[in-house]
Design an enzyme around this catalytic site. Structure first.
Site, PDB file in Angstrom:
ATOM      1  N   CYS A   1      -3.635  33.465   9.782  1.00 55.95           N
ATOM      2  CA  CYS A   1      -3.452  34.119  11.073  1.00 55.95           C
ATOM      3  C   CYS A   1      -3.119  33.119  12.169  1.00 55.95           C
ATOM      4  O   CYS A   1      -3.932  32.882  13.074  1.00 55.95           O
ATOM      5  CB  CYS A   1      -4.710  34.910  11.415  1.00 55.95           C
ATOM      6  SG  CYS A   1      -5.071  36.083  10.120  1.00 55.95           S
TER       7      CYS A   1
ATOM      8  N   ARG B   1       1.983  19.996   6.308  1.00 53.29           N
ATOM      9  CA  ARG B   1       3.024  19.135   6.894  1.00 53.29           C
ATOM     10  C   ARG B   1       4.039  19.897   7.750  1.00 53.29           C
ATOM     11  O   ARG B   1       4.348  19.461   8.856  1.00 53.29           O
ATOM     12  CB  ARG B   1       3.740  18.321   5.807  1.00 53.29           C
ATOM     13  CG  ARG B   1       2.810  17.475   4.931  1.00 53.29           C
ATOM     14  CD  ARG B   1       3.545  16.446   4.096  1.00 53.29           C
ATOM     15  NE  ARG B   1       4.164  15.443   4.927  1.00 53.29           N
ATOM     16  CZ  ARG B   1       5.432  15.405   5.220  1.00 53.29           C
ATOM     17  NH1 ARG B   1       6.252  16.302   4.722  1.00 53.29           N
ATOM     18  NH2 ARG B   1       5.908  14.468   6.004  1.00 53.29           N
TER      19      ARG B   1
ATOM     20  N   GLU C   1       0.838  -1.219   0.000  1.00 51.65           N
ATOM     21  CA  GLU C   1       0.000   0.000   0.000  1.00 51.65           C
ATOM     22  C   GLU C   1       0.862   1.255   0.000  1.00 51.65           C
ATOM     23  O   GLU C   1       0.730   2.109   0.880  1.00 51.65           O
ATOM     24  CB  GLU C   1      -0.899   0.015   1.244  1.00 51.65           C
ATOM     25  CG  GLU C   1      -1.818  -1.176   1.393  1.00 51.65           C
ATOM     26  CD  GLU C   1      -2.584  -1.157   2.720  1.00 51.65           C
ATOM     27  OE1 GLU C   1      -2.310  -0.282   3.573  1.00 51.65           O
ATOM     28  OE2 GLU C   1      -3.452  -2.014   2.905  1.00 51.65           O
ATOM     29  N   PRO C   2       1.763   1.401  -0.971  1.00 54.07           N
ATOM     30  CA  PRO C   2       2.628   2.580  -0.942  1.00 54.07           C
ATOM     31  C   PRO C   2       1.855   3.843  -1.285  1.00 54.07           C
ATOM     32  O   PRO C   2       0.944   3.825  -2.113  1.00 54.07           O
ATOM     33  CB  PRO C   2       3.657   2.277  -2.037  1.00 54.07           C
ATOM     34  CG  PRO C   2       2.917   1.426  -3.011  1.00 54.07           C
ATOM     35  CD  PRO C   2       1.974   0.580  -2.177  1.00 54.07           C
ATOM     36  N   GLY C   3       2.205   4.929  -0.657  1.00 46.68           N
ATOM     37  CA  GLY C   3       1.607   6.224  -0.970  1.00 46.68           C
ATOM     38  C   GLY C   3       2.710   7.218  -1.276  1.00 46.68           C
ATOM     39  O   GLY C   3       3.039   7.502  -2.428  1.00 46.68           O
TER      40      GLY C   3
HETATM   41  N1  LLP Z   1      -1.652   1.984   4.460  1.00 42.68           N
HETATM   42  C1  LLP Z   1      -2.208   2.451   5.590  1.00 42.68           C
HETATM   43  C2  LLP Z   1      -3.117   1.595   6.343  1.00 42.68           C
HETATM   44  C3  LLP Z   1      -1.890   3.744   6.043  1.00 42.68           C
HETATM   45  O1  LLP Z   1      -2.425   4.193   7.175  1.00 42.68           O
HETATM   46  C4  LLP Z   1      -1.008   4.557   5.286  1.00 42.68           C
HETATM   47  C5  LLP Z   1      -0.673   5.914   5.729  1.00 42.68           C
HETATM   48  C6  LLP Z   1      -0.481   4.025   4.087  1.00 42.68           C
HETATM   49  C7  LLP Z   1      -0.818   2.736   3.713  1.00 42.68           C
HETATM   50  C8  LLP Z   1       0.448   4.801   3.215  1.00 42.68           C
HETATM   51  O2  LLP Z   1       1.616   5.138   3.852  1.00 42.68           O
HETATM   52  P1  LLP Z   1       2.840   5.805   3.036  1.00 42.68           P
HETATM   53  O3  LLP Z   1       3.335   4.789   2.037  1.00 42.68           O
HETATM   54  O4  LLP Z   1       2.333   7.007   2.354  1.00 42.68           O
HETATM   55  O5  LLP Z   1       3.821   6.099   4.080  1.00 42.68           O
HETATM   56  N2  LLP Z   1       0.086  12.781   6.760  1.00 42.68           N
HETATM   57  C9  LLP Z   1       1.340  12.161   7.107  1.00 42.68           C
HETATM   58  C10 LLP Z   1       1.378  10.696   6.729  1.00 42.68           C
HETATM   59  C11 LLP Z   1       0.224   9.903   7.316  1.00 42.68           C
HETATM   60  C12 LLP Z   1       0.233   8.463   6.885  1.00 42.68           C
HETATM   61  C13 LLP Z   1      -1.044   7.788   7.235  1.00 42.68           C
HETATM   62  N3  LLP Z   1      -1.154   6.435   6.789  1.00 42.68           N
HETATM   63  C14 LLP Z   1       2.459  12.949   6.457  1.00 42.68           C
HETATM   64  O6  LLP Z   1       2.193  13.928   5.775  1.00 42.68           O
HETATM   65  O7  LLP Z   1       3.626  12.634   6.661  1.00 42.68           O
END
Ligand code: LLP
Length: 418
Positions: free
Chosen positions: A342, A312, A273-275
């Site tokens: 503000c 962020r 599940e990469p983001g």
């Molecule tokens: N799978 C699940 C269940 C998750 O909760 C997340 C991220 C991902 C996959 C994807 O994670 P990634 O590959 O993007 O690290 N807003 C924060 C990051 C919050 C991540 C929440 N969950 C930031 O801006 O650093």
């Protein structure tokens, strides 16, 4: 690697000068490179090509339907955490049978929506959720395919707000307790146990915590199989980090190699599940300098983007590189890059050495493709910014800038106040 590079002194996105886009679209705006998005996704696919796998892009990182569509077109699935993300995935023509659904607080109507499609798998985060999903599936005369999201209690060594796999975090089910919940699930008539899932945190810059998590989960899979449960999927979440500043995260290839080594004997379809690692460095936030202020203690560059556009830095104190869209040989100065909101926490960068800014200059806030627009808000009644995608020399607006009417959509003054 990414496609935001200078030609001469001008910053380009692929083949297009960023300045030209700013002239037509206005500022601020998010800008994404198709080539970077696709090559990051492909790098992940290639890294895991030796094993049976499914890459479910984590929609929360960037949920624009055009961006989701890019990965869907490449064969990807989607990791969603809400009915809204499911809806977006459908708008991007994702295959429901490539969608996994995580989240600690799924609502009844969201569960129904997912069962109607139906999706590949629910990643269940509590015993009560398991019981509710069984009940809803029964009512709908269907069987819900499920995994339990287990909490392997490993330290991801990342910012506390984005670490999720520790006992003290709200996510998942304790590893020991999960065995009981799996046994319970196995007796429920309307759920079908098909997998195990976990996600230990985000912006990880080492492979070790992932390996530890997988080792713990592997043991669980073996126990479950010994009890006759047919575990076909192992979902190990997302979390691989990127370089914002000096970080040196592992390449997806090395991450994949380490994980595949652990999973050799486990005959499962791997779900990832990469983001951030896919979209983070594929996007920038372009903003214009409104004013500069020289203070006794600090210098400020006031820009037209703010914490509501990119939260962020304010929320996590995170570092985002800031680069001029047009490089110059002006003398450097040290300044904070701040927005019009503000709040003293409204900053995009602190104490940065930059060529002295002037009114009207354009700046690019780098590495803003993940958790940028998707976390933006209308605070201070600021319309949300435009999003733009570049493909070589072509420019596409993939989300229009909001206007004032968008701000008040749905608001009603009751008759008695008129
Ligand atoms: N799978 C699940 C269940 C998750 O909760 C997340 C991220 C991902 C996959 C994807 O994670 P990634 O590959 O993007 O690290 N807003 C924060 C990051 C919050 C991540 C929440 N969950 C930031 O801006 O650093």
């Amino acid at each position: 690697m990414h496609d935001f590079q200078y030609r001469g002194d001008e910053l380009l996105c692929e083949e297009v000068p960023v300045r030209g886009i700013a002239e037509t679209v206005g500022t601020p705006f998010y800008l994404y490179s198709l080539n970077t998005l696709e090559s990051h996704f492909r790098a992940f696919q290639n890294a895991f090509s030796k094993v049976d796998h499914l890459i479910c892009f984590s929609a929360k990182a960037n949920s624009n339907i055009a961006i989701l569509r890019i990965f869907v077109r490449m064969g990807g699935g989607v990791d969603v955490v809400s009915g809204g993300e499911l809806f977006r995935s459908m708008k991007a023509s994702a295959s429901p049978d490539k969608i996994v659904y995580s989240g600690v607080g799924k609502r009844e109507e969201e569960i129904e929506y997912a069962l109607e499609l139906p999706i590949l798998m629910f990643n269940i985060e509590s015993t009560q959720e398991l019981i509710l999903i069984d009940r809803i599936a029964g009512r709908m005369r269907t069987k819900a395919p499920i995994a339990l999201r287990v909490n392997p209690d490993v330290d991801p060594k990342t910012h506390p707000y984005i670490s999720t796999g520790l006992k003290k975090n709200k996510f998942g089910i304790n590893l020991q307790k999960s065995l009981d919940d799996y046994r319970l699930a196995n007796t429920l008539p309307n759920v079908k146990v098909i997998g195990v899932s976990c996600h230990i945190g985000s912006q990880l810059t080492e492979v070790r915590p992932f390996v530890e998590a997988v080792q713990r989960i592997k043991e669980l899979v073996l126990k479950l199989r010994a009890e006759g449960m047919n575990i076909q999927y192992m979902d190990i979440g997302g979390g691989l980090g990127i370089t914002y500043n000096q970080e040196e995260p592992p390449h997806p290839r090395d991450y994949a190699r380490a994980l595949m080594k652990e999973l050799k004997e486990i005959d499962c379809t791997l779900i990832l599940e990469p983001g951030r690692v896919i979209v983070g460095n594929a996007g920038v936030l372009v903003t214009k300098v409104l004013y500069t202020k020289e203070g006794d203690e600090k210098n400020f560059i006031v820009v037209d983007a703010a914490m509501n556009d990119l939260i962020r830095p304010s929320l996590y104190g995170s570092y985002q590189r800031v680069q001029p869209v047009h490089r110059s040989d002006r003398p450097e100065w040290t300044a904070d890059v701040v927005g019009p909101i503000c709040e003293s926490s409204d900053f995009l960068a602190k104490d940065r050495k930059l060529p002295k800014a002037e009114q009207g200059d354009l700046l690019a806030v780098m590495s803003a493709g993940a958790y940028g627009f998707s976390m933006s808000s209308n605070y201070n009644s600021r319309p949300r910014v435009a999003e733009v995608l570049v493909d070589k020399d072509k420019v596409f607006v993939i989300r229009q800038r909001e206007d004032y009417d968008d701000l008040i959509r749905g608001e009603i003054i009751p008759d008695f106040l008129k």
